[in-house]
Design a protein around this motif. Sequence first.
Motif, short mmCIF file in Angstrom:
data_model
loop_
_atom_site.label_atom_id
_atom_site.label_comp_id
_atom_site.label_asym_id
_atom_site.label_seq_id
_atom_site.Cartn_x
_atom_site.Cartn_y
_atom_site.Cartn_z
N ALA B 270 0.86 -1.19 0.00
CA ALA B 270 0.00 0.00 0.00
C ALA B 270 0.89 1.23 0.00
O ALA B 270 2.02 1.20 0.49
N ALA B 271 0.38 2.33 -0.58
CA ALA B 271 1.17 3.55 -0.70
C ALA B 271 0.28 4.76 -0.79
O ALA B 271 -0.88 4.67 -1.18
N GLY B 272 0.82 5.91 -0.40
CA GLY B 272 0.12 7.19 -0.52
C GLY B 272 -0.76 7.51 0.68
O GLY B 272 -0.54 7.03 1.79
N ASP B 273 -1.80 8.32 0.43
CA ASP B 273 -2.66 8.83 1.51
C ASP B 273 -3.31 7.73 2.35
O ASP B 273 -3.69 7.98 3.49
N CYS B 274 -3.47 6.54 1.79
CA CYS B 274 -4.24 5.49 2.48
C CYS B 274 -3.43 4.75 3.53
O CYS B 274 -4.00 4.02 4.33
N CYS B 275 -2.11 4.91 3.53
CA CYS B 275 -1.31 4.03 4.40
C CYS B 275 -0.60 4.78 5.52
O CYS B 275 -0.30 5.97 5.40
N SER B 276 -0.34 4.08 6.60
CA SER B 276 0.52 4.63 7.66
C SER B 276 1.82 3.84 7.64
O SER B 276 1.83 2.64 7.39
N PHE B 277 2.92 4.54 7.90
CA PHE B 277 4.24 3.93 7.72
C PHE B 277 5.22 4.48 8.74
O PHE B 277 5.02 5.57 9.28
N PRO B 278 6.30 3.74 9.00
CA PRO B 278 7.29 4.23 9.96
C PRO B 278 8.22 5.25 9.29
O PRO B 278 8.70 5.02 8.19
N LEU B 279 8.43 6.36 10.00
CA LEU B 279 9.20 7.46 9.43
C LEU B 279 10.63 7.41 9.99
O LEU B 279 10.86 7.70 11.16
N ARG B 280 11.55 7.06 9.12
CA ARG B 280 12.90 6.76 9.55
C ARG B 280 13.58 7.90 10.32
O ARG B 280 14.18 7.68 11.37
N HIS B 281 13.47 9.12 9.79
CA HIS B 281 14.23 10.22 10.40
C HIS B 281 13.62 10.70 11.71
O HIS B 281 14.14 11.62 12.32
N TYR B 282 12.51 10.11 12.10
CA TYR B 282 11.85 10.55 13.32
C TYR B 282 11.63 9.35 14.24
O TYR B 282 10.53 9.11 14.73
N GLY B 283 12.67 8.57 14.40
CA GLY B 283 12.65 7.45 15.34
C GLY B 283 11.69 6.34 14.96
O GLY B 283 11.27 5.56 15.80
N GLY B 284 11.31 6.27 13.69
CA GLY B 284 10.44 5.21 13.25
C GLY B 284 8.98 5.40 13.65
O GLY B 284 8.18 4.47 13.55
N ARG B 285 8.62 6.61 14.09
CA ARG B 285 7.22 6.81 14.49
C ARG B 285 6.29 6.66 13.28
O ARG B 285 6.65 6.97 12.15
N ARG B 286 5.11 6.12 13.55
CA ARG B 286 4.16 5.80 12.48
C ARG B 286 3.35 7.03 12.12
O ARG B 286 2.76 7.67 12.98
N VAL B 287 3.35 7.40 10.84
CA VAL B 287 2.60 8.56 10.38
C VAL B 287 1.82 8.18 9.13
O VAL B 287 2.08 7.17 8.49
N ARG B 288 0.85 9.04 8.82
CA ARG B 288 0.16 8.94 7.55
C ARG B 288 0.18 10.33 6.96
O ARG B 288 -0.10 11.31 7.66
N LEU B 289 0.59 10.48 5.72
CA LEU B 289 0.70 11.79 5.11
C LEU B 289 -0.31 11.94 3.98
O LEU B 289 -0.52 11.01 3.21
N GLU B 290 -0.91 13.12 3.92
CA GLU B 290 -1.83 13.42 2.83
C GLU B 290 -1.16 14.50 2.01
O GLU B 290 -1.38 15.68 2.24
N ALA B 291 -0.30 14.12 1.11
CA ALA B 291 0.45 15.12 0.37
C ALA B 291 0.84 14.59 -0.99
O ALA B 291 1.11 13.40 -1.17
N TRP B 292 0.85 15.49 -1.93
CA TRP B 292 1.13 15.15 -3.33
C TRP B 292 2.52 14.53 -3.49
O TRP B 292 2.69 13.52 -4.16
#
Lengths: 104, 408
Positions: B270-292
């Motif tokens: 899964a990819a894009g606005d629909c998914c939440s993922f671990p953000l490497r540069h921020y300690g692996g915290r899980r985020v979901r981004l709504e951005a082009w």
Amino acid sequence: MSNWVEVCATDEIDEEDVIRFDHEGKTFAVYRSPDDEFFATDGLCTHEKIHLADGLVMDDIIECPKHNGRFSYKTGEAKGAPVCVNLRTYPVKVEAGSVFISLA
Amino acid sequence: MSHIVIIGAGECGARAAFALREKGFDGRITLVGEEEHLPYERPPLSKDALLHGHAPKLVSDAARYAEAGIAVLTGVTVESIDPTAKIVQLSNGTSRDYDQLLLTTGARPRPFPGLSGANHRIRTLRTHGDTVAIRAALQPDTHLAIIGGGFIGLELAATARKLGAQVTLVEGLPRILSRGVPEEVATVVADRHKAEGAEIICGVKIQELSEDRDGARIRLEDGRTIAADLIVVGIGAVPNVELAQDAGLVIDNGIAVDEHLRTSVPDIFAAGDCCSFPLRHYGGRRVRLEAWRNAQDQGLLAAANLMGAGEAIASVPWFWSDQYDLTLQIAGLADGTTQTIRRDMADGAFILFHLDAGGRLIAASGIGTGNAVARDIRLAEMMIAAGVRPDPVALAAAETKLKSLLAA
């Protein structure tokens, strides 16, 4: 016959950088590469007509400031989404400390 | 022949489809989208498309899909996924077998609580169809009320003013852009909107929205009533996870994926606005981004990983918004900031650099006319990715080239 137009003195563009050059109602981007060569392209991104001179030069790539479309400023080649139309390039020469582009 | 099915034909799904071909995938690709149009760019919907009534700005024209051998099904929804048999069932009564599946189902506008769907004068803005409907309703002197002071609401406010409409924007929190935009930047935006004649009301909760034949109304909790010809609700988006949920995928504020965009079920990404993922540069915290940009980047990454590249998500969040001649750009996430450094640039443009307790650059927020801050925000993004701890004095000095700090 070539129509050479003077852009600026060579030291007005930093290495690995770009400036905007407007001439007779057209806009161009003129680049100085990290290995100290000069190049010129159309000034506007082929995606949404944004001034490329506001973008970032990295090695031989210019990146559009708006949507990060990338081109080789040496060949004009579009380097993938969101840009798919190549950029027109222009011949450049350096003479007596000044940069000239050919608009012929 | 191997078959990859991509569900969701927005920016992310379309980018993934083309990237598969660019990377040499020679199997079948099917892209399924519920809208009638080929995939188009959504950012103009609140801006130029609304202002000028443009047709959708397609990611690629039909010929390019044909040339790349990408089968696009428009106006078709996926009704179910059977991850064991590896079949998707479509709304047109047919089904498709797949070897691998990519979910790029996107997000939809968060509905106003308690409001039913069938409203004509109370709308949201997500699709080209929404833009057409809002444009049709916006005549000079139409009164538009906007709920929500986020990017969508503010961009819509700016465009509506350009079209001559009266604009009232209501934000329940004490200020606009409170999610992810520093107050100093938000103040510049708010002042500009007020100078352009929009009314902005903050810090008041809404009790009720209603509509009748003649208009729509907002009743505020403080007793005030705002009468409008049209209300547009822009209070965020919710990820489209239902299909994934029904198929048994793990959901966690979106379809949960790992750093390679793999879901909890084999062969489904899964990819894009629909998914939440671990953000490497921020300690692996899980985020979901709504951005082009995120939709693009993850579309490309998903394509690579569908082909077995095993590449991890490495991008830094990046957003922009255009309102009037102002452009706001943000790289990174500013929560955790302990020190903020301001760099003033020509013509009133400025950038705020956000450092954490260890002096590491974690975010940069800039605003200015045109693309005044673009290059430096891009460099800041690269500095964030590189984990740079820049000298605060150098950051504040506009004459110091950020490029030199990146190399340091």
